[in-house]
Design a protein around this motif. Structure first.
Motif, PDB file in Angstrom:
ATOM      1  N   PRO A 184      28.044  32.009  33.845  1.00  0.00           N
ATOM      2  CA  PRO A 184      28.387  32.182  35.264  1.00  0.00           C
ATOM      3  C   PRO A 184      29.850  32.559  35.486  1.00  0.00           C
ATOM      4  N   ILE A 185      30.749  32.069  34.635  1.00  0.00           N
ATOM      5  CA  ILE A 185      32.165  32.389  34.808  1.00  0.00           C
ATOM      6  C   ILE A 185      32.410  33.885  34.662  1.00  0.00           C
ATOM      7  N   HIS A 186      31.615  34.547  33.832  1.00  0.00           N
ATOM      8  CA  HIS A 186      31.749  35.997  33.686  1.00  0.00           C
ATOM      9  C   HIS A 186      31.372  36.715  34.975  1.00  0.00           C
ATOM     10  N   ALA A 187      30.310  36.240  35.618  1.00  0.00           N
ATOM     11  CA  ALA A 187      29.866  36.881  36.864  1.00  0.00           C
ATOM     12  C   ALA A 187      30.921  36.733  37.954  1.00  0.00           C
ATOM     13  N   ALA A 188      31.485  35.539  38.078  1.00  0.00           N
ATOM     14  CA  ALA A 188      32.514  35.312  39.096  1.00  0.00           C
ATOM     15  C   ALA A 188      33.751  36.157  38.815  1.00  0.00           C
ATOM     16  N   ALA A 189      34.130  36.257  37.536  1.00  0.00           N
ATOM     17  CA  ALA A 189      35.309  37.047  37.168  1.00  0.00           C
ATOM     18  C   ALA A 189      35.077  38.526  37.406  1.00  0.00           C
ATOM     19  N   GLU A 190      33.888  39.016  37.069  1.00  0.00           N
ATOM     20  CA  GLU A 190      33.604  40.444  37.189  1.00  0.00           C
ATOM     21  C   GLU A 190      33.628  40.905  38.640  1.00  0.00           C
ATOM     22  N   PHE A 191      33.168  40.055  39.547  1.00  0.00           N
ATOM     23  CA  PHE A 191      33.077  40.463  40.946  1.00  0.00           C
ATOM     24  C   PHE A 191      34.215  39.917  41.806  1.00  0.00           C
ATOM     25  N   GLY A 192      35.183  39.275  41.178  1.00  0.00           N
ATOM     26  CA  GLY A 192      36.394  38.870  41.884  1.00  0.00           C
ATOM     27  C   GLY A 192      36.221  37.727  42.861  1.00  0.00           C
ATOM     28  N   HIS A 193      35.262  36.840  42.621  1.00  0.00           N
ATOM     29  CA  HIS A 193      35.065  35.687  43.505  1.00  0.00           C
ATOM     30  C   HIS A 193      35.946  34.537  42.995  1.00  0.00           C
ATOM     31  N   CYS A 194      37.206  34.560  43.423  1.00  0.00           N
ATOM     32  CA  CYS A 194      38.210  33.687  42.796  1.00  0.00           C
ATOM     33  C   CYS A 194      38.016  32.208  43.111  1.00  0.00           C
ATOM     34  N   ARG A 195      37.547  31.876  44.298  1.00  0.00           N
ATOM     35  CA  ARG A 195      37.331  30.454  44.606  1.00  0.00           C
ATOM     36  C   ARG A 195      36.219  29.881  43.731  1.00  0.00           C
ATOM     37  N   ILE A 196      35.192  30.679  43.518  1.00  0.00           N
ATOM     38  CA  ILE A 196      34.126  30.263  42.606  1.00  0.00           C
ATOM     39  C   ILE A 196      34.657  30.216  41.178  1.00  0.00           C
ATOM     40  N   LEU A 197      35.449  31.208  40.819  1.00  0.00           N
ATOM     41  CA  LEU A 197      36.017  31.261  39.475  1.00  0.00           C
ATOM     42  C   LEU A 197      36.855  30.020  39.191  1.00  0.00           C
ATOM     43  N   GLU A 198      37.630  29.581  40.159  1.00  0.00           N
ATOM     44  CA  GLU A 198      38.429  28.361  39.978  1.00  0.00           C
ATOM     45  C   GLU A 198      37.543  27.168  39.660  1.00  0.00           C
ATOM     46  N   ARG A 199      36.436  27.046  40.382  1.00  0.00           N
ATOM     47  CA  ARG A 199      35.532  25.916  40.146  1.00  0.00           C
ATOM     48  C   ARG A 199      34.911  26.008  38.754  1.00  0.00           C
ATOM     49  N   LEU A 200      34.534  27.212  38.350  1.00  0.00           N
ATOM     50  CA  LEU A 200      33.886  27.380  37.054  1.00  0.00           C
ATOM     51  C   LEU A 200      34.860  27.221  35.890  1.00  0.00           C
ATOM     52  N   ILE A 201      36.108  27.612  36.087  1.00  0.00           N
ATOM     53  CA  ILE A 201      37.109  27.410  35.028  1.00  0.00           C
ATOM     54  C   ILE A 201      37.214  25.935  34.671  1.00  0.00           C
ATOM     55  N   ALA A 202      37.110  25.090  35.669  1.00  0.00           N
ATOM     56  CA  ALA A 202      37.267  23.650  35.454  1.00  0.00           C
ATOM     57  C   ALA A 202      36.100  23.034  34.674  1.00  0.00           C
ATOM     58  N   VAL A 203      34.940  23.693  34.678  1.00  0.00           N
ATOM     59  CA  VAL A 203      33.758  23.068  34.058  1.00  0.00           C
ATOM     60  C   VAL A 203      33.195  23.875  32.891  1.00  0.00           C
ATOM     61  N   THR A 204      33.727  25.059  32.639  1.00  0.00           N
ATOM     62  CA  THR A 204      33.213  25.904  31.557  1.00  0.00           C
ATOM     63  C   THR A 204      33.927  25.591  30.258  1.00  0.00           C
ATOM     64  N   ASP A 205      33.177  25.515  29.186  1.00  0.00           N
ATOM     65  CA  ASP A 205      33.742  25.236  27.865  1.00  0.00           C
ATOM     66  C   ASP A 205      34.707  26.351  27.475  1.00  0.00           C
ATOM     67  N   ARG A 206      35.929  25.970  27.078  1.00  0.00           N
ATOM     68  CA  ARG A 206      36.955  26.963  26.750  1.00  0.00           C
ATOM     69  C   ARG A 206      36.661  27.716  25.447  1.00  0.00           C
ATOM     70  N   VAL A 207      35.580  27.370  24.773  1.00  0.00           N
ATOM     71  CA  VAL A 207      35.242  28.131  23.568  1.00  0.00           C
ATOM     72  C   VAL A 207      34.968  29.586  23.914  1.00  0.00           C
ATOM     73  N   CYS A 208      34.601  29.835  25.164  1.00  0.00           N
ATOM     74  CA  CYS A 208      34.348  31.231  25.554  1.00  0.00           C
ATOM     75  C   CYS A 208      35.632  32.054  25.559  1.00  0.00           C
ATOM     76  N   ASP A 209      36.777  31.397  25.588  1.00  0.00           N
ATOM     77  CA  ASP A 209      38.056  32.117  25.640  1.00  0.00           C
ATOM     78  C   ASP A 209      38.393  32.761  24.306  1.00  0.00           C
ATOM     79  N   ARG A 210      38.307  32.011  23.229  1.00  0.00           N
ATOM     80  CA  ARG A 210      38.716  32.533  21.915  1.00  0.00           C
ATOM     81  C   ARG A 210      37.633  32.403  20.855  1.00  0.00           C
TER      82      ARG A 210
END
Length: 568
Positions: A262-288
Motif C-alpha cells: 500500500p505504501i507504494h500506491a500512496a507514494a505513486e499517486f502523491g497522497h502524502c497524508r496517507i503516505l505518512e500513516r503508512l510510513i509509520a506502520v510499514t516494515d522498513r525492509v522495503c527500503d533497502r
C-alpha cells in the motif's frame, strides 16, 4: 398477442392511458374492447406502462382485465393473470422489475400478490431486488427480501451481488439490511468483495458497516490487491484509517509481479497524508531489502512531494538495486530516465541533495549533453576531493559546507564517463576543473586524441605541459603536424615561472580546496593574484557541436564503445 394498435413509435390506447395514470380512461377503454396485451417496439404492454408510472389503480384494472380474458373459471382467470404479470419486454423486464427499479412500493406489493416472479432475471442479469438496490429504494428492498427474493445471486457481466451494488452506490441503510442476509465475502468476477469496493470508491460509512459486521479487511482480489492498497491508491484517507485500525496488513504483498505494498500506491499517486500513516506502520525492509522495492522508485516519476516526504522520513536515496525486478538500478537513475525534455526533475534534485550515489549511467546523463544544469546541481551538493584523500568508506571530513564528497567509486565513474564523452568536454570541463577536479586525471590518450583544440588548450592550461609523458607528447606533436591542434602562444617549451608557482600553490593546498573555497583569499599575496591563482585567466572553450541525439541513443552508444577502466 394483439399488434393491431401498435406502430413503430406508438403505444396502444390502454398503454397510453396507463402511462398517464388515468384509471377511469383505462377502465373505459378495456370495457370498449381495447386490448391490454398490445405491445410497442420495446415490447412494453399496458401493464409495463402502469407499473413504470407507479399507478396502482391502473395496474389493478389491467390485471383484472388480463385475468378475465379468455377465462371461464376462477382458476383460468388466475392462470391467465400469472402468465400476463410476468410478460417480458424486449430487454427481459417484467412489470415487477420496472416498478422496483422506480421505487413504486405499492405497485410491487400488488404485483407480488398477483404472483409475479420475484427473481425473474432481465437480459443483462438484473432482477427486481438488484434494481431496487441500485435505485436506493429501501422499502422496496425490505419488501422483496421479506417475500423471499434471492439475496446472493450474481448480476451483470461483473457478477456483482446486491451487496456489491449497494456498497458501490453508497446506500448505507440498504447495506445495513443486506449484511444481515447476504454473504459478506461474496466475490465478483475479479474476486473483489463488497468491502474492497467500499475502499475503492471511498464509501467510508459502508466500509465501517462491513468492518463492524466482520468482513475480511485483508481480502485479496485476483491480482492480489487488497482493500488497503486500493484505498491508498485512490486517496481515501478515512478508509485507510478505518482499515488500519481494524487490522489491515500494510505489509501484505499486493502483486505477483513485484512486492507491491500500500505504501507504494500512496507514494505513486502523491497522497502524502496517507503516505505518512503508512510510513509509520510499514516494515522498513522495503527500503533497502534485497528482493524488495523502495517506494521511492514509484514516486520519482511525478510525485516529488512523495519523494521529499520519504527522504525526510529516512528512506535511503539509493534504495536497493532493482535491476532484476524493475530493470532500474536506482531511484535517481529512474528519475533521470523519465525526463526527456528537461535536464532533471524535482525528484532528481531531491535525491541528489539527499546524497544519492552517482554511477556510470547517472554520469552519462550529466556529461553526455551540451547542457550543464544537472552537473551544476550535482556540484552544488557534492564536492570533488583530491584523489589521494579518497577511500572506499567516507569519513567525517567528507561532509562540508552543506555538501558531501564524491566517493572513490563515484570519482572513478566520473572520470571514465568524461573520457568517453570528449565531444561534450567544452561544456563540462570548465565546471569540473573549477570545482576542483585534478586535471591530471584527464590527461589520457583518449582526451589528447579526440578533444577539440580549444578544449585541449584549456586542459593543458591547468598543468605543467612540459613534463607530459612521452606518449602524450607524441600525440600532441602528431596532431600539431596534422593541424588538428593549434597550441596557445604561451605554451612555451618551459612554462612561465608564474604558472609554475600557481601549480605549486595548487599542489600544496589541493585543487579541491583552492578552487572551491576562499583559501586563496587567506594567502599572503596581493589580491590582484587571487584570480590568477585560481586559473581564472584561462579562456574557456566554446561548444560548437551539432545537436545531440536522444539520451537513450547516447547511453546505448556509450555502452557499445566504452571499455571501463579505472584511472583514479
Amino acid at each position: 398477442m394483439d399488434f393491431t394498435e401498435c406502430y413503430r413509435d406508438t403505444v396502444s390506447s390502454v398503454a397510453a392511458a396507463a402511462r398517464a395514470g388515468c384509471k377511469e380512461r383505462v377502465r373505459r377503454l378495456i370495457r370498449r374492447g381495447f386490448s391490454v396485451d398490445s405491445r410497442d417496439n420495446r415490447g412494453w404492454n399496458a401493464l409495463h406502462e402502469a407499473a413504470a408510472a407507479g399507478s396502482k389503480d391502473c395496474v389493478r384494472e389491467i390485471l383484472s382485465a388480463a385475468g378475465k380474458k379468455g377465462s371461464t373459471t376462477t382458476q383460468d382467470s388466475s392462470r391467465g393473470c400469472r402468465a400476463y404479470v410476468d410478460t417480458l419486454t424486449h430487454e427481459g423486464e417484467t412489470a415487477c422489475y420496472l416498478a422496483a427499479q422506480r421505487g413504486h412500493l405499492a405497485v410491487v406489493r400488488l404485483l407480488l400478490k398477483a404472483h409475479a416472479n420475484i427473481n425473474q432475471p432481465t437480459n443483462d442479469l438484473s432482477c427486481p431486488l438488484y434494481a431496487a438496490v441500485d435505485g436506493g429504494h429501501k422499502e422496496v428492498v425490505d419488501l422483496l427480501i421479506s417475500r423471499g427474493a434471492e439475496v446472493n445471486g450474481t448480476h451483470t457481466a461483473s457478477c456483482w451481488t446486491c451487496l456489491h451494488q449497494a456498497v458501490y452506490k453508497g446506500h448505507t441503510e440498504i447495506v445495513r439490511k443486506l449484511i444481515t442476509v447476504c454473504h459478506l465475502e461474496a466475490l465478483d468476477d475479479h474476486k473483489i468483495t463488497p468491502l474492497f469496493l467500499a475502499a475503492e470508491y471511498g464509501q467510508l460509512e459502508c466500509l465501517e458497516i462491513l468492518v463492524n459486521a466482520g468482513a475480511n479487511v485483508n481480502a485479496q482480489a485476483d491480482d492480489l490487491a487488497t482493500p488497503l492498497l486500493i484505498a491508498s491508491q485512490e486517496g481515501h484517507e478515512g478508509c485507510v484509517h478505518v482499515l488500519l485500525d481494524h487490522g489491515a496488513d500494510p505489509n501484505l504483498a499486493c502483486s505477483s509481479d513485484w512486492p507491491q505494498l500500500p505504501i507504494h500506491a500512496a507514494a505513486e499517486f502523491g497522497h502524502c497524508r496517507i503516505l505518512e500513516r503508512l510510513i509509520a506502520v510499514t516494515d522498513r525492509v522495503c527500503d533497502r531489502g534485497v528482493g524488495m522495492v523502495s517506494p521511492l522508485y514509484v514516486a520519482v516519476r511525478e510525485q516529488s512531494n512523495s519523494v521529499e516526504l520519504l527522504l525526510r522520513e529516512g528512506y535511503s536515496p539509493d534504495a536497493q538495486d532493482c535491476t532484476d525486478i524493475l530493470g532500474i538500478r536506482s531511484p535517481l537513475s529512474f528519475a533521470l530516465l523519465v525526463i526527456s525534455y528537461e535536464p532533471y526533475s524535482e525528484s532528481a534534485r531531491l535525491l541528489i541533495a539527499a546524497g544519492a550515489s552517482l554511477s556510470e549511467m547517472e554520469w552519462i546523463h550529466v556529461l553526455a549533453t551540451e547542457r550543464t544544469d544537472l552537473l551544476q546541481l550535482i556540484l552544488k551538493h557534492r564536492w570533488i576531493p583530491r584523489p589521494e584523500s579518497l577511500s572506499s568508506t567516507p569519513s567525517r571530513g567528507d561532509w562540508t559546507e552543506g555538501r558531501t564528497a564524491l566517493k572513490l567509486q563515484e570519482l572513478r565513474e566520473l572520470v571514465c564517463v568524461a573520457l568517453g564523452q570528449v565531444r561534450f568536454a567544452a561544456c563540462w570541463l570548465p565546471l569540473l576543473l573549477k570545482a576542483g577536479l585534478e586535471p591530471s586525471l584527464l590527461l589520457q590518450p583518449k582526451m589528447m586524441e579526440e578533444a577539440d583544440s580549444e578544449v585541449l588548450n584549456y586542459l593543458l592550461g591547468f598543468v605543467n605541459w612540459s613534463i607530459l609523458s612521452l606518449p602524450l607528447k607524441h600525440i600532441l606533436d602528431r596532431r600539431q603536424a596534422e593541424k588538428t591542434w593549434a597550441s596557445w602562444p604561451n605554451f612555451e617549451p618551459v612554462p612561465s615561472l608564474s604558472h609554475l608557482c600557481r601549480l605549486q600553490v595548487r599542489e600544496v593546498l589541493g585543487s579541491d580546496v583552492l578552487m572551491r573555497t576562499d583559501a586563496v583569499q587567506q594567502l599572503p599575496v596581493p589580491s590582484q593574484l587571487h584570480s590568477y591563482l585560481q586559473f581564472r585567466d584561462i579562456q574557456e572553450p566554446t561548444y560548437t557541436h551539432s545537436p545531440s541525439p536522444p539520451m537513450s541513443e547516447r547511453i546505448d552508444g556509450y555502452r557499445r564503445t566504452h571499455r571501463h577502466s579505472h584511472v583514479v
